[in-house]
Scaffold this motif. Structure first.
Motif, mmCIF file in Angstrom:
data_model
loop_
_atom_site.group_PDB
_atom_site.id
_atom_site.type_symbol
_atom_site.label_atom_id
_atom_site.label_comp_id
_atom_site.label_asym_id
_atom_site.label_seq_id
_atom_site.Cartn_x
_atom_site.Cartn_y
_atom_site.Cartn_z
ATOM 1 N N ARG A 1 1.217 -0.355 -16.796
ATOM 2 C CA ARG A 1 1.290 0.901 -16.040
ATOM 3 C C ARG A 1 -0.114 1.481 -15.868
ATOM 4 N NH1 ARG A 1 4.798 5.057 -14.751
ATOM 5 N NH2 ARG A 1 6.556 3.804 -15.473
ATOM 6 N N GLU A 2 -0.926 1.393 -16.911
ATOM 7 C CA GLU A 2 -2.275 1.939 -16.844
ATOM 8 C C GLU A 2 -3.116 1.224 -15.798
ATOM 9 O OE1 GLU A 2 -0.673 1.143 -19.602
ATOM 10 O OE2 GLU A 2 -0.331 3.172 -20.386
ATOM 11 N N GLN A 3 -2.944 -0.083 -15.679
ATOM 12 C CA GLN A 3 -3.712 -0.838 -14.690
ATOM 13 C C GLN A 3 -3.296 -0.471 -13.268
ATOM 14 O OE1 GLN A 3 -2.744 -4.726 -16.336
ATOM 15 N NE2 GLN A 3 -4.888 -5.044 -16.929
ATOM 16 N N LEU A 4 -1.991 -0.313 -13.045
ATOM 17 C CA LEU A 4 -1.532 0.084 -11.719
ATOM 18 C C LEU A 4 -1.993 1.498 -11.378
ATOM 19 C CD1 LEU A 4 2.113 -1.336 -11.572
ATOM 20 C CD2 LEU A 4 0.147 -2.048 -10.205
ATOM 21 N N THR A 5 -1.994 2.372 -12.360
ATOM 22 C CA THR A 5 -2.463 3.741 -12.141
ATOM 23 C C THR A 5 -3.949 3.738 -11.795
ATOM 24 O OG1 THR A 5 -0.813 4.598 -13.692
ATOM 25 C CG2 THR A 5 -2.679 6.027 -13.166
ATOM 26 N N ALA A 6 -4.720 2.912 -12.482
ATOM 27 C CA ALA A 6 -6.148 2.816 -12.190
ATOM 28 C C ALA A 6 -6.383 2.236 -10.799
ATOM 29 C CB ALA A 6 -6.832 1.953 -13.244
ATOM 30 N N LEU A 7 -5.550 1.275 -10.390
ATOM 31 C CA LEU A 7 -5.659 0.694 -9.058
ATOM 32 C C LEU A 7 -5.416 1.752 -7.987
ATOM 33 C CD1 LEU A 7 -5.899 -1.772 -7.172
ATOM 34 C CD2 LEU A 7 -3.452 -2.142 -7.500
ATOM 35 N N ILE A 8 -4.383 2.563 -8.175
ATOM 36 C CA ILE A 8 -4.058 3.628 -7.228
ATOM 37 C C ILE A 8 -5.221 4.614 -7.097
ATOM 38 C CG2 ILE A 8 -2.544 5.629 -6.866
ATOM 39 C CD1 ILE A 8 -0.302 3.935 -8.185
ATOM 40 N N ALA A 9 -5.859 4.915 -8.239
ATOM 41 C CA ALA A 9 -6.968 5.870 -8.237
ATOM 42 C C ALA A 9 -8.184 5.343 -7.502
ATOM 43 C CB ALA A 9 -7.337 6.222 -9.678
ATOM 44 N N ASN A 10 -8.290 4.024 -7.351
ATOM 45 C CA ASN A 10 -9.464 3.425 -6.710
ATOM 46 C C ASN A 10 -9.249 3.087 -5.242
ATOM 47 O OD1 ASN A 10 -11.878 2.730 -8.655
ATOM 48 N ND2 ASN A 10 -9.995 2.528 -9.868
ATOM 49 N N PHE B 1 0.829 -1.211 0.000
ATOM 50 C CA PHE B 1 0.000 0.000 0.000
ATOM 51 C C PHE B 1 0.865 1.263 0.000
ATOM 52 C CE2 PHE B 1 -4.193 -1.792 1.947
ATOM 53 C CZ PHE B 1 -4.459 -2.429 0.738
ATOM 54 N N ARG B 2 1.972 1.234 0.763
ATOM 55 C CA ARG B 2 2.841 2.403 0.823
ATOM 56 C C ARG B 2 3.515 2.653 -0.526
ATOM 57 N NH1 ARG B 2 3.495 0.541 6.150
ATOM 58 N NH2 ARG B 2 5.334 -0.755 5.654
ATOM 59 N N ALA B 3 3.888 1.587 -1.204
ATOM 60 C CA ALA B 3 4.491 1.740 -2.534
ATOM 61 C C ALA B 3 3.475 2.304 -3.522
ATOM 62 C CB ALA B 3 5.028 0.391 -3.024
ATOM 63 N N LEU B 4 2.242 1.836 -3.435
ATOM 64 C CA LEU B 4 1.191 2.359 -4.310
ATOM 65 C C LEU B 4 0.905 3.821 -3.999
ATOM 66 C CD1 LEU B 4 -1.430 -0.558 -4.403
ATOM 67 C CD2 LEU B 4 0.097 0.136 -6.244
ATOM 68 N N SER B 5 0.825 4.130 -2.705
ATOM 69 C CA SER B 5 0.525 5.501 -2.287
ATOM 70 C C SER B 5 1.581 6.470 -2.810
ATOM 71 C CB SER B 5 0.446 5.570 -0.759
ATOM 72 O OG SER B 5 0.231 6.895 -0.327
ATOM 73 N N ALA B 6 2.835 6.032 -2.847
ATOM 74 C CA ALA B 6 3.923 6.870 -3.347
ATOM 75 C C ALA B 6 4.010 6.827 -4.869
ATOM 76 C CB ALA B 6 5.245 6.419 -2.734
ATOM 77 N N GLU B 7 3.089 6.102 -5.488
ATOM 78 C CA GLU B 7 3.076 5.924 -6.943
ATOM 79 C C GLU B 7 4.408 5.356 -7.451
ATOM 80 O OE1 GLU B 7 1.645 9.307 -9.085
ATOM 81 O OE2 GLU B 7 -0.114 9.574 -7.806
ATOM 82 N N ASP B 8 4.967 4.494 -6.624
ATOM 83 C CA ASP B 8 6.202 3.802 -6.982
ATOM 84 C C ASP B 8 5.806 2.528 -7.734
ATOM 85 O OD1 ASP B 8 8.608 2.529 -7.214
ATOM 86 O OD2 ASP B 8 9.009 2.376 -5.054
ATOM 87 N N LEU B 9 5.594 2.656 -9.017
ATOM 88 C CA LEU B 9 5.089 1.529 -9.796
ATOM 89 C C LEU B 9 6.091 0.386 -9.845
ATOM 90 C CD1 LEU B 9 3.355 3.394 -12.763
ATOM 91 C CD2 LEU B 9 2.448 2.780 -10.525
ATOM 92 N N SER B 10 7.361 0.698 -9.988
ATOM 93 C CA SER B 10 8.389 -0.339 -10.029
ATOM 94 C C SER B 10 8.457 -1.072 -8.691
ATOM 95 C CB SER B 10 9.741 0.284 -10.359
ATOM 96 O OG SER B 10 10.759 -0.699 -10.347
ATOM 97 N N GLY B 11 8.414 -0.326 -7.612
ATOM 98 C CA GLY B 11 8.449 -0.941 -6.288
ATOM 99 C C GLY B 11 7.203 -1.761 -6.020
ATOM 100 N N SER B 12 6.051 -1.315 -6.520
ATOM 101 C CA SER B 12 4.797 -2.039 -6.323
ATOM 102 C C SER B 12 4.847 -3.409 -6.977
ATOM 103 C CB SER B 12 3.626 -1.235 -6.905
ATOM 104 O OG SER B 12 3.535 0.032 -6.298
ATOM 105 N N LYS B 13 5.491 -3.466 -8.128
ATOM 106 C CA LYS B 13 5.541 -4.723 -8.871
ATOM 107 C C LYS B 13 6.307 -5.817 -8.131
ATOM 108 C CE LYS B 13 4.929 -3.424 -13.717
ATOM 109 N NZ LYS B 13 5.513 -3.548 -15.074
ATOM 110 N N GLN B 14 7.198 -5.428 -7.215
ATOM 111 C CA GLN B 14 7.996 -6.421 -6.505
ATOM 112 C C GLN B 14 7.160 -7.311 -5.606
ATOM 113 O OE1 GLN B 14 11.141 -6.679 -7.569
ATOM 114 N NE2 GLN B 14 10.475 -4.968 -8.872
ATOM 115 N N PHE B 15 5.940 -6.878 -5.309
ATOM 116 C CA PHE B 15 5.058 -7.663 -4.439
ATOM 117 C C PHE B 15 4.171 -8.618 -5.239
ATOM 118 C CE2 PHE B 15 6.116 -3.804 -2.163
ATOM 119 C CZ PHE B 15 6.420 -4.257 -0.875
ATOM 120 N N LEU B 16 4.216 -8.515 -6.557
ATOM 121 C CA LEU B 16 3.349 -9.306 -7.412
ATOM 122 C C LEU B 16 4.011 -10.619 -7.822
ATOM 123 C CD1 LEU B 16 2.116 -6.438 -9.804
ATOM 124 C CD2 LEU B 16 1.133 -7.156 -7.611
#
Length: 323
Positions: free
Chosen positions: A248-257, A223-238
């Motif tokens: 990138r568009e899907q992660l951006t949409a996830l952050i917006a929701n 959540f903290r990686a998403l909140s910081a819009e750290d897309l590369s860091g967010s992917k490490q949890f996947l």
């Protein structure tokens, strides 16, 4: 010396019948079945089709035994991948499975059909001598039926105990019909199957407090990686599969929701088994300031066994939270 000769005779007698087909599926190991095929001079064949199992079976082993006057015998051994416990054994004398046979529309002679019936009767008699009379449907007495659409069919079923089934089945037919996209071809087959029907004791997987703590910590970092819009860091949890597919568009949409200004709390955790037989952990979060009896919004996260995220979904929830 007399005792030794008697013992040898008994062993030979057992190998001649018992080790030709291996009916005692609970006391015969996979290695013993393989040894039996080697002793019989069988040819090991590759399994070219992908056997899909949702009960933990591995790819089966396949052998060919040469026969005279009837189709070669194909033996298939199905076993559990985790411990090689036998699931079922299939023996087939099937004209359609012979690689050399390219003209499956051709009719077979009466002698060929009689030879197949003799083989069935021989198997039926030998199994009945050991396990008693079977439950029987069908009849093979009128060979003229082989030229008709119904053909000749017979099935025997033995239940030696409460966890074994032995089924012997044959169909003999010279009938051929082609009507539009439907084609009925001559069929000459004997199938002998030994099934392990013992019900496996299934232990429901449980989520340990330690793993729940680990996953909750990973969720917070994600959540903290998403909140910081750290897309590369967010992917490490996947998981590797999700990481390759997500854009990138899907992660951006996830952050917006997800409203990261609102604190979340865990309201449900549990392990579920997917259709692939693997265990997955689901965590469900709600916003702390959502104080109604039924949450208006949830964030669902699913982890695999390697503690990687395979699914995340913010949802508007109007009904009762499912267990």
């Amino acid at each position: 010396m007399k005792f030794k000769l008697t013992s040898a005779f008994l062993i030979i007698g057992f190998a001649t019948f018992g080790q030709e087909f291996g009916f005692d599926i609970h006391k015969t190991s996979l290695d013993q079945y393989i040894q039996m095929e080697e002793d019989l001079g069988s040819e090991s064949l590759p399994v070219t089709s992908n056997h899909v199992s949702f009960s933990g079976n591995a790819q089966p082993l396949k052998f060919r035994r040469r026969q005279e006057g009837i189709p070669d015998l194909m033996a298939y051994y199905y076993f559990k991948e985790k411990d090689s416990t036998m699931s079922h054994v299939l023996y087939e004398w099937d004209e359609s499975r012979q690689a050399k046979n390219t003209d499956l529309d051709s009719k077979k002679s009466r002698e060929y059909q009689k030879a197949l019936i003799r083989k069935f009767n021989q198997l039926e008699e030998r199994i009945s001598d050991r396990y008693g009379e079977p439950e029987t449907t069908g009849d093979l007495s009128d060979l003229e039926q082989a030229d008709k659409k119904s053909g000749l069919e017979k099935k025997d079923l033995w239940r030696p105990n409460d966890s074994t089934e032995i089924e012997l089945y044959t169909v003999i037919s010279n009938y051929y019909e082609k009507r539009g996209m439907i084609t009925i071809t001559p069929t000459h087959r004997i199938r002998l199957e030994v099934r392990n029907t013992k019900k496996e004791k299934k232990n429901s997987p449980k989520l340990s407090p330690g793993r729940l703590k680990t996953l909750s910590g990973l969720t917070g970092k994600f959540f903290r990686a998403l909140s910081a819009e750290d897309l590369s860091g967010s992917k490490q949890f996947l998981s590797a599969r999700i990481k390759e597919a997500v854009t990138r568009e899907q992660l951006t949409a996830l952050i917006a929701n997800i409203d990261f200004d609102r604190e979340t709390e865990l309201i449900y955790s549990g392990i579920q088994v997917g259709i692939d037989g693997r265990s997955y952990t689901m965590l469900q979060y709600k916003y702390k300031d959502d104080v109604g009896d039924i949450p208006k919004e949830l964030i669902k996260i699913i982890y695999d066994e390697k503690n990687k995220i395979v699914g995340i979904q913010p949802v508007k929830f109007q009904g009762k939270v499912a267990d």
